[in-house]
Design an enzyme around this catalytic site. Sequence first.
Site: not given
Ligand code: ADP
Ligand code: MG
Ligand code: MG
Length: 925
Positions: A790, A104, A563, A457, A24, A811-814, A619, A106, A95, A809, A897
């Site tokens: 093979e 997972g 075969r 089989h 990003k 035969g890489t299975n065997d 074969r 933030m 972000r 050829s 090939y």
């Molecule tokens: P994700 O990885 O889940 O896409 P983002 O960091 O892209 O998370 O943020 C989610 C949403 O938050 C974005 O689609 C955007 O619309 C909004 N957003 C993030 N930063 C800004 C910002 N500086 N101004 C306005 N909207 C924001």
């Molecule tokens: Mg986004």
């Molecule tokens: Mg996200």
Amino acid sequence: MTEKKFVYSFAEGDGKNKKLLGGKGANLCEMTQIGLNVPPGFVVSTEACLSYLDSPQQQLPAGLMEEIRTHMRALEESTGKGFGDAHNPLLVSVRSGSAMSMPGMMDTILNLGLNRQTLEGLVRQSGDQRFAYDAYRRFIQLFGKVALGIADAKFDEPFEAVKQREGVRADLGLTTEHLREISEIFLGVVQEETGRPFPEDVYEQLEIATKAVFGSWMGRRAVDYRREFHITPEMANGTAVNVVTMVFGNMGDDSATGVGFTRNPATGENQMFGEYLVNAQGEDVVAGIRTPKPVQAMEEEMPDLFRKLLELRNKLEAHYREVQDFEYTIEKGTLYCLQTRNGKMNATAMVRTSVEMEGEGLISRHQALLRIQPELLEQLLHPLLDPNHEATPIDQGLPASPGAASGEAVFDADRAQLMGQAGEKVILVREETKPEDIHGFFAAQGVLTSRGGKTSHAAVVARGMGKPCVAGAEGIQVNVQSRTARIGGKLLHEGDVITIDGGNGNVYLGEIPTVAPDFSTHLHTLLGWADEIARLKVMTNVDTPEAAQRALEYGAMGIGLCRTERMFNAQERLPLVVEMILASTPEEREAALGRLLPIQQADFEGLFKVMAPRPVTIRLLDPPIHEFLPTERQLEHELGHLRQLRSTVEGVEDLMGAMQFLQTACGGSAELPLPFNSNGVPLIDEAIAKKELMLHKVRELFEVNPMLGHRGVRLGITYPEIYSMQIRAALQAAVACQREGFEVHPEIMVPQVCTSQELLRITPMVEAIQQELEEEHGIKLQFKFGTMIEVVRACMRAGKLAEVAEFFSFGTNDLSQATYSFSREDAENKFLPFYNENGILQDNPFEVLDVNGVGQLMKIAVEWGRKSRPDLKVGICGEQGGHPSSIRFCHQIGLNYVSCSPPRVPIARLAAAQAVLLEAESTPS
Ligand code: ADP
Ligand code: MG
Ligand code: MG
């Protein structure tokens, strides 16, 4: 000590360095630097994250906050606002973003920088009290949840309570007063849950948020995800933090927010795709609180902005030369781009966009070929389960042959055939399958077994037929008598509908709709380019003209492996094969083979004609012959029944005699049906004698380890009549086709060879038949004679073998089984999964060619073979021949090939071209 630089403004960060700045962040820098309208901001690098995580007490690296402050001051300057300024506050979003996106991590915090003072400033700035309070309560909730880890419900419950009390349904119905009250409640929640007041100091807010982003790298979901998808530190190490000046899409009807793709990611169509919401903040689009409009609606609603958006889209594609997935916000008529990344697309869209972007001059032909993962093409060749289905599987086995199918479960091949002929769709469910089940395969949509691995089989036959198969789904118990089976703890009756997905091994109850594959003109174009570039030819492994035809449509350039034993398995031929096996003298055997000859010849003619003028590699018989006989247990079982039947028939005869004596029951003397008339007993005796002979033969042929036993060329030498018949069938077929004007190139291939002495026993047979036919018909036969490689010894004796063989050829299975001394089925069922999970072996060597071991043997064999015969043709016909990384290796060691099953032909064609294009990148060790 000079301090390390951790923070990069969007104007200075290296847009190519995703590892340092995250995906990003790198793209925000890149977009800024090519002049797109990105709100000002900066990236805190992944190195800062790693330093934080490595520090004993989770401390930010020394000087980091200072560096951040410096960059905040630059933001203040460029925006003319102040961070924490009560009159004209600067707000930012915080972000996360690593080199690879993963769940997972933030969630984004919006509106950071708000507190009691700056809130007043925001009111003044925007002239909209409601807007300001809405921003405030959003910020407290997001910060509380994301940075302070407070459960969502703690905010949601009081929020809902206020709405209920006021009789308000949608958030938009809340007044400034309500939002003010909710903000106060939220501040109380934070105090309650953390034992501290909500941080008023804006730099404290920023520091807490930064640490929370870094910490999320080690969150459980993120860690699990990285393990599951083998994301190594080389691919992504730590997350960056992006601090971005807030822009507002919720400042009235000239404001909006949206997400889009530069092209349609489902079809590849060259048309902007996406959705937007007027007067809304970013998260609203994704959260589904309001229903967004398709981007095309903007053309009417905000024509000026739509034009600006199109301009943005064109600039993104022109720069990235790749379909982009982007996010934007419009604040009071000004368009800002907030994110871009390469769009994830399905196979159809990847292929179409490759061809069209090449046509538009956006990418080169090489790039068009390189941007598609060959494996993705598999999607285009088999019916797939509707991606929107929500069924949960009842069982899972090995994905043995790709594609998906639904049908009524049947538990033996005869029933499958009956129901299939009656027009029913059926899935053949067996504990395991044998050659005599073959008619059931023809009738079935797919096959499910509980025993055996990917070379069982069932798996091999299903793959050859291009039918889906799930094998080794443990715990299936079939009861043929009661026509029931237990699958994944459920009792199924014949006729219950099930669905199998041979792509992932899942088994479902009931029917799940499938979507059809699509071999488009775009794919033909793309693969045509691939063929022009590739050095490897792509052949196919097929045994029937129908399969050959299909492979041709996929672009096969010949047959690399036919075969012949598959031809023996067909239902009407099996009795002839059995007779041949039961023969007690060579004369008897020749008589039986004499009846097989025209059938086999007709098979070859069919293949040659479909494939003409391409080469067809035949074969000679490979498996041990007892595979064509029933098992000892089955024969004993049948004999038991026959003996019982015999005494029953005798009993019926006695009964009839007695009744005639009494002269009451039957007036006339109606004929009894066989076997209850006077012919019954001798007939049954004959059957018993035959089965006893078979049983005797089965015991005689018993081998401790059939795979290492009397098979392949060993069989061909000790029973020369068999190979002689096959060679004759092939060459006579060639004569017949040639006389009809077809150009044919048969290649006769001997399996299991370990010494040239073996080949030298076969060549005289070939020469004699060739000479005879050429004299008889006055023509010249064009064909090649060669050997499978093979057996490990064959690799070591490649130089000698090449004196006799015109082609090799692999035969890489065997060969893989022999090199590892693993039997594939035992390995895959017992210990290979453990080996893979624990990193003892990286891959399954039966799927991905073991370049370091098996591959080295191949490399030596190629070198030594070509030393004695420089124009030696070399190929691979093992399953790995259809796997992209294996294909790349085959290219590197100079094979001519690869040969693979028909559905893998397109994959192999693309991979063969990529092997050339990637050649510069690395050479084999
Ligand atoms: P994700 O990885 O889940 O896409 P983002 O960091 O892209 O998370 O943020 C989610 C949403 O938050 C974005 O689609 C955007 O619309 C909004 N957003 C993030 N930063 C800004 C910002 N500086 N101004 C306005 N909207 C924001
Ligand atoms: Mg986004
Ligand atoms: Mg996200």
